[in-house]
Design a protein around this motif. Sequence first.
Motif, PDB file in Angstrom:
ATOM      1  N   GLN A  41     -24.979  -4.195   0.197  1.00 50.69           N
ATOM      2  CA  GLN A  41     -23.730  -3.669  -0.375  1.00 50.69           C
ATOM      3  C   GLN A  41     -22.733  -4.788  -0.703  1.00 50.69           C
ATOM      4  O   GLN A  41     -21.915  -4.646  -1.610  1.00 50.69           O
ATOM      5  CB  GLN A  41     -23.099  -2.648   0.576  1.00 50.69           C
ATOM      6  CG  GLN A  41     -23.931  -1.377   0.690  1.00 50.69           C
ATOM      7  CD  GLN A  41     -23.262  -0.306   1.561  1.00 50.69           C
ATOM      8  OE1 GLN A  41     -22.046  -0.263   1.674  1.00 50.69           O
ATOM      9  NE2 GLN A  41     -24.070   0.559   2.155  1.00 50.69           N
ATOM     10  N   THR A  65     -22.306  -6.093  -4.365  1.00 58.14           N
ATOM     11  CA  THR A  65     -21.563  -5.407  -5.430  1.00 58.14           C
ATOM     12  C   THR A  65     -20.135  -5.047  -5.013  1.00 58.14           C
ATOM     13  O   THR A  65     -19.456  -4.282  -5.694  1.00 58.14           O
ATOM     14  CB  THR A  65     -22.283  -4.105  -5.829  1.00 58.14           C
ATOM     15  OG1 THR A  65     -22.440  -3.300  -4.651  1.00 58.14           O
ATOM     16  CG2 THR A  65     -23.645  -4.384  -6.439  1.00 58.14           C
ATOM     17  N   LEU A  66     -19.669  -5.587  -3.906  1.00 58.77           N
ATOM     18  CA  LEU A  66     -18.317  -5.229  -3.444  1.00 58.77           C
ATOM     19  C   LEU A  66     -17.285  -6.149  -4.103  1.00 58.77           C
ATOM     20  O   LEU A  66     -17.406  -7.376  -4.007  1.00 58.77           O
ATOM     21  CB  LEU A  66     -18.249  -5.364  -1.917  1.00 58.77           C
ATOM     22  CG  LEU A  66     -17.036  -4.737  -1.234  1.00 58.77           C
ATOM     23  CD1 LEU A  66     -17.095  -3.215  -1.339  1.00 58.77           C
ATOM     24  CD2 LEU A  66     -16.982  -5.159   0.234  1.00 58.77           C
ATOM     25  N   PRO A  67     -16.261  -5.595  -4.758  1.00 60.15           N
ATOM     26  CA  PRO A  67     -15.261  -6.468  -5.390  1.00 60.15           C
ATOM     27  C   PRO A  67     -14.624  -7.457  -4.411  1.00 60.15           C
ATOM     28  O   PRO A  67     -14.405  -8.611  -4.758  1.00 60.15           O
ATOM     29  CB  PRO A  67     -14.235  -5.470  -5.939  1.00 60.15           C
ATOM     30  CG  PRO A  67     -15.013  -4.215  -6.181  1.00 60.15           C
ATOM     31  CD  PRO A  67     -16.048  -4.176  -5.092  1.00 60.15           C
ATOM     32  N   ARG A  68     -14.319  -7.025  -3.202  1.00 64.45           N
ATOM     33  CA  ARG A  68     -13.696  -7.945  -2.246  1.00 64.45           C
ATOM     34  C   ARG A  68     -14.752  -8.565  -1.318  1.00 64.45           C
ATOM     35  O   ARG A  68     -14.509  -8.764  -0.122  1.00 64.45           O
ATOM     36  CB  ARG A  68     -12.636  -7.204  -1.418  1.00 64.45           C
ATOM     37  CG  ARG A  68     -11.414  -6.807  -2.264  1.00 64.45           C
ATOM     38  CD  ARG A  68     -10.540  -5.800  -1.551  1.00 64.45           C
ATOM     39  NE  ARG A  68      -9.803  -6.349  -0.422  1.00 64.45           N
ATOM     40  CZ  ARG A  68      -8.544  -6.758  -0.470  1.00 64.45           C
ATOM     41  NH1 ARG A  68      -7.857  -6.699  -1.603  1.00 64.45           N
ATOM     42  NH2 ARG A  68      -7.961  -7.226   0.609  1.00 64.45           N
ATOM     43  N   ALA A 124     -12.106   5.828   6.210  1.00 64.61           N
ATOM     44  CA  ALA A 124     -11.226   5.783   5.033  1.00 64.61           C
ATOM     45  C   ALA A 124     -10.557   7.136   4.763  1.00 64.61           C
ATOM     46  O   ALA A 124      -9.465   7.191   4.184  1.00 64.61           O
ATOM     47  CB  ALA A 124     -12.009   5.325   3.809  1.00 64.61           C
ATOM     48  N   ALA A 184     -15.839  -1.373   4.730  1.00 63.47           N
ATOM     49  CA  ALA A 184     -14.497  -0.861   4.401  1.00 63.47           C
ATOM     50  C   ALA A 184     -13.469  -1.496   5.339  1.00 63.47           C
ATOM     51  O   ALA A 184     -12.321  -1.740   4.969  1.00 63.47           O
ATOM     52  CB  ALA A 184     -14.447   0.664   4.516  1.00 63.47           C
ATOM     53  N   GLU A 234     -13.327  -5.558   4.459  1.00 65.87           N
ATOM     54  CA  GLU A 234     -12.718  -5.983   3.194  1.00 65.87           C
ATOM     55  C   GLU A 234     -11.196  -6.157   3.306  1.00 65.87           C
ATOM     56  O   GLU A 234     -10.557  -6.689   2.411  1.00 65.87           O
ATOM     57  CB  GLU A 234     -13.041  -5.000   2.065  1.00 65.87           C
ATOM     58  CG  GLU A 234     -12.276  -3.684   2.140  1.00 65.87           C
ATOM     59  CD  GLU A 234     -12.415  -2.839   0.862  1.00 65.87           C
ATOM     60  OE1 GLU A 234     -12.872  -3.356  -0.172  1.00 65.87           O
ATOM     61  OE2 GLU A 234     -12.062  -1.644   0.925  1.00 65.87           O
ATOM     62  N   HIS A 235     -10.595  -5.678   4.432  1.00 61.24           N
ATOM     63  CA  HIS A 235      -9.141  -5.788   4.589  1.00 61.24           C
ATOM     64  C   HIS A 235      -8.687  -7.238   4.640  1.00 61.24           C
ATOM     65  O   HIS A 235      -7.650  -7.596   4.085  1.00 61.24           O
ATOM     66  CB  HIS A 235      -8.694  -5.126   5.889  1.00 61.24           C
ATOM     67  CG  HIS A 235      -8.278  -3.707   5.712  1.00 61.24           C
ATOM     68  ND1 HIS A 235      -7.168  -3.356   5.000  1.00 61.24           N
ATOM     69  CD2 HIS A 235      -8.815  -2.548   6.170  1.00 61.24           C
ATOM     70  CE1 HIS A 235      -7.046  -2.033   5.023  1.00 61.24           C
ATOM     71  NE2 HIS A 235      -8.027  -1.518   5.712  1.00 61.24           N
ATOM     72  N   ASP A 275      -7.544   6.879   6.616  1.00 59.10           N
ATOM     73  CA  ASP A 275      -6.595   5.935   6.024  1.00 59.10           C
ATOM     74  C   ASP A 275      -5.687   6.623   5.010  1.00 59.10           C
ATOM     75  O   ASP A 275      -4.569   6.172   4.760  1.00 59.10           O
ATOM     76  CB  ASP A 275      -7.341   4.807   5.293  1.00 59.10           C
ATOM     77  CG  ASP A 275      -7.903   3.786   6.259  1.00 59.10           C
ATOM     78  OD1 ASP A 275      -7.400   3.713   7.398  1.00 59.10           O
ATOM     79  OD2 ASP A 275      -8.835   3.055   5.875  1.00 59.10           O
ATOM     80  N   ALA A 285     -21.419   0.895   4.865  1.00 55.65           N
ATOM     81  CA  ALA A 285     -20.239   1.066   3.998  1.00 55.65           C
ATOM     82  C   ALA A 285     -18.965   1.129   4.835  1.00 55.65           C
ATOM     83  O   ALA A 285     -17.915   0.577   4.455  1.00 55.65           O
ATOM     84  CB  ALA A 285     -20.389   2.337   3.159  1.00 55.65           C
ATOM     85  N   ASP A 286     -19.048   1.776   5.995  1.00 58.35           N
ATOM     86  CA  ASP A 286     -17.866   1.891   6.858  1.00 58.35           C
ATOM     87  C   ASP A 286     -17.507   0.539   7.478  1.00 58.35           C
ATOM     88  O   ASP A 286     -16.327   0.199   7.605  1.00 58.35           O
ATOM     89  CB  ASP A 286     -18.114   2.916   7.970  1.00 58.35           C
ATOM     90  CG  ASP A 286     -18.297   4.328   7.422  1.00 58.35           C
ATOM     91  OD1 ASP A 286     -18.198   4.505   6.179  1.00 58.35           O
ATOM     92  OD2 ASP A 286     -18.544   5.241   8.223  1.00 58.35           O
ATOM     93  N   VAL A 339     -23.198   3.775   7.478  1.00 61.70           N
ATOM     94  CA  VAL A 339     -22.631   2.925   8.529  1.00 61.70           C
ATOM     95  C   VAL A 339     -22.220   1.575   7.934  1.00 61.70           C
ATOM     96  O   VAL A 339     -21.121   1.056   8.202  1.00 61.70           O
ATOM     97  CB  VAL A 339     -23.637   2.725   9.680  1.00 61.70           C
ATOM     98  CG1 VAL A 339     -23.135   1.666  10.664  1.00 61.70           C
ATOM     99  CG2 VAL A 339     -23.894   4.052  10.407  1.00 61.70           C
ATOM    100  N   TYR A 369       0.811  -1.202   0.000  1.00 64.09           N
ATOM    101  CA  TYR A 369       0.000   0.000   0.000  1.00 64.09           C
ATOM    102  C   TYR A 369       0.854   1.266   0.000  1.00 64.09           C
ATOM    103  O   TYR A 369       1.565   1.526   0.964  1.00 64.09           O
ATOM    104  CB  TYR A 369      -0.915   0.007   1.222  1.00 64.09           C
ATOM    105  CG  TYR A 369      -1.924  -1.126   1.225  1.00 64.09           C
ATOM    106  CD1 TYR A 369      -2.620  -1.463   0.069  1.00 64.09           C
ATOM    107  CD2 TYR A 369      -2.177  -1.847   2.379  1.00 64.09           C
ATOM    108  CE1 TYR A 369      -3.553  -2.495   0.060  1.00 64.09           C
ATOM    109  CE2 TYR A 369      -3.112  -2.878   2.382  1.00 64.09           C
ATOM    110  CZ  TYR A 369      -3.792  -3.203   1.218  1.00 64.09           C
ATOM    111  OH  TYR A 369      -4.710  -4.221   1.223  1.00 64.09           O
TER     112      TYR A 369
END
Lengths: 428, 428
Positions: free
Chosen positions: B287, B290-293, B357, B257, B260-261, B360, B253-254, B251, B137
């Motif tokens: 959500q 549709t989340l890639p991870r 984020a 986030a 997904e780590h 981050d 989405a957070d 909330v 990263y």
Amino acid sequence: MQRLDSRDPAFGDHFARLLAVKREVAEDVDETVRAIIADVAARGDEALVEYTSRFDRLEVGPETLRVSEREIDAAVAACPREALDALDLARARIETFHRAQVPADHRETDALGVTLGWRWTALESVGLYVPGGTASYPSSVLMNAVPARVAGVPRVAMVVPTPDGVTNPLVLAAARLAGVDEVFRIGGAQAVAALAYGTATVAPVAKIVGPGNAYVAAAKRRVFGQVGIDMIAGPSEVLILADASANPEWVAADLLAQAEHDPAAQAILITDDDALADAVARAVEGQLATLPRAGIARASWRDYGAIVRVARLADAIPLVDRLAPEHLEIEAQEAEALAARVRNAGAIFLGAHTPEAIGDYVGGPNHVLPTARSARFSSGLGVLDFMKRTTLLSCTPEALRALGPAAVTLGRAEGLDGHARSVAIRLN
Amino acid sequence: MQRLDSRDPAFGDHFARLLAVKREVAEDVDETVRAIIADVAARGDEALVEYTSRFDRLEVGPETLRVSEREIDAAVAACPREALDALDLARARIETFHRAQVPADHRETDALGVTLGWRWTALESVGLYVPGGTASYPSSVLMNAVPARVAGVPRVAMVVPTPDGVTNPLVLAAARLAGVDEVFRIGGAQAVAALAYGTATVAPVAKIVGPGNAYVAAAKRRVFGQVGIDMIAGPSEVLILADASANPEWVAADLLAQAEHDPAAQAILITDDDALADAVARAVEGQLATLPRAGIARASWRDYGAIVRVARLADAIPLVDRLAPEHLEIEAQEAEALAARVRNAGAIFLGAHTPEAIGDYVGGPNHVLPTARSARFSSGLGVLDFMKRTTLLSCTPEALRALGPAAVTLGRAEGLDGHARSVAIRLN
């Protein structure tokens, strides 16, 4: 004691060898310690009572693990007035010095409308390990407990083993003076385990500090993560920089004050003056004749002591930085100027009237300092070791609109679309 | 995901179980790591070249271990302008925030004539570990290197493995932006060993920072003492306190986030509102579609996610302090007042427009924060991690006369007559 000369063509090798000397044999006690910790974590007080009987030959029950206030009263009453007064002077000076270390919070709002900063808070609780027996030093109780109190730690618990029931009254008096809240007569890995995991009698703490033997050190390493720990201290060291103006008897006394700690302690003199080097070597021998702990000091001086001759005292600076001594004394004309050029040292004692022993007791700065060259990357104990910082961030809707797109870009660039989405969802 | 309710009689047990969950399986790689470190310490570059061939499938010679300035130029040229601009915005904000952390020196002369204080100095050199592959990263390069630069560290070296020769251009661009002095294409325990012990090509450093896999973590633990290390980071966490005023999609989405780590990441919501709790649970599912991870995030949310219902949001404060989250978001009416009552958290994000984020990437505060409840006793990365404090003490002859007798008393009381003598000899 070995003598080195920086003008010797082989000096580089000699000095590298001095740097590389291992003064500690790490005892392999890890398996024993693992078992003790697991047992205390599982059986609590019952295990504590058993280990205290086995290792300290002391029969206690859960209800007598804690040293009562009456016992502490009695210990204080048993101490000589002069010693109590000296301890109280030390406490007051340590407290004043450490008060200046209390860090400031920070908060600002920038041009974008982002409010950011940090806040320092004291740890919720701290456990202080104090060795029993001969290495049970009241001064160390003050050096560990006073900064915790200054930081504002609401609960300071202390553990001190009392082998065969023997307590050092001055240690209990120092605990009282420093404002320690609870004292438990337990030691070894079992005491570290109790502080880390808690038992019915000993509530767990957030961090454990203080010196101990190989078992205590191994136990601290093992519980790290479950709780915080301070550094693992190695044998003590002093490096003295002195020129022709120094008094060789004083320098010798300072070298021996270090050497008497431990056969693995190290005392080194660096000087630009042959006559001083010779006089100090003679004075060390002379003073050893009458030193009560001569056996220990002689072994340390013989095995790890050194006198290093440099052409000019300024040439010593890179040597000091490589040695990164726990204690650096500068007894020379240009003490201040030399000190200003040193990067790596735990504590610096300036001028002929500042023997390191003043700092051990009543100077005010902490005597818990980085050993074994770790002053290259760490500091002595202080108030910050008993606090932690929480950062703060707050965006207005406008601030988020200004900063958000860059965060979305970076989140996507790192393949963390959920990060990007948590920002983007607020921008629509 | 589990749901807890503080009004449930069994809540105490449920919460204790949540606290005790181990989210990391410690791989036992210690013997492998020990051998690699010993080999690099003994054979230097030769060993580095061999391990890089074996583990990264990359053929290098000692002369190509270091990434050249031309390669970094080329990497920067290959980065999208938008990403470079976002990185530079991040760098500038991180730098501004951390400049405010540079600590002040202190010196005073007290009424007795004792001059005392301390001086902060930068570490002489720092090594930054950057993982290769998907967890490489650029934001972490900035978060580690910028504070080192602000501290004034004269040499910042970076190691980053390039498995099969693949480099992340943004990582090299971040290194350039942050002012990293040297970049080496090495990784794993061998890179940690090179930084700790040095080779012909890689000069040793005083401290190693930065995240890595189990081998890197084990290597850092093992070289600790030879060099300093930062914390050993565990899987990431967020705790969100929210009331009825919060937007459930935001909330959710957070929470995702964070999730997904890593499948071992943890996302927890504490709320006083049943409707919000239900809406967030639904929004997370929506959500995820549709989340890639989504695979990673779903596993984290399923295994470690939690929604905790409390009667009043104020009841959450003791729960927060016990969890001691790495990240705490407060999306509630009384965000400031609630934040003021929290003792244990790595970073706090206040208000609905401050998704984690932002912190981050571009907020300014550091994103390297204490995990696994260690915010009870430690802080996030900052300028102080790249500096150390040397205390100073200087007595005049008069000051020594005033303080000396107490030091003599305490030295004798501790059985350290050599300490007492080093003071007494100056008093006659």
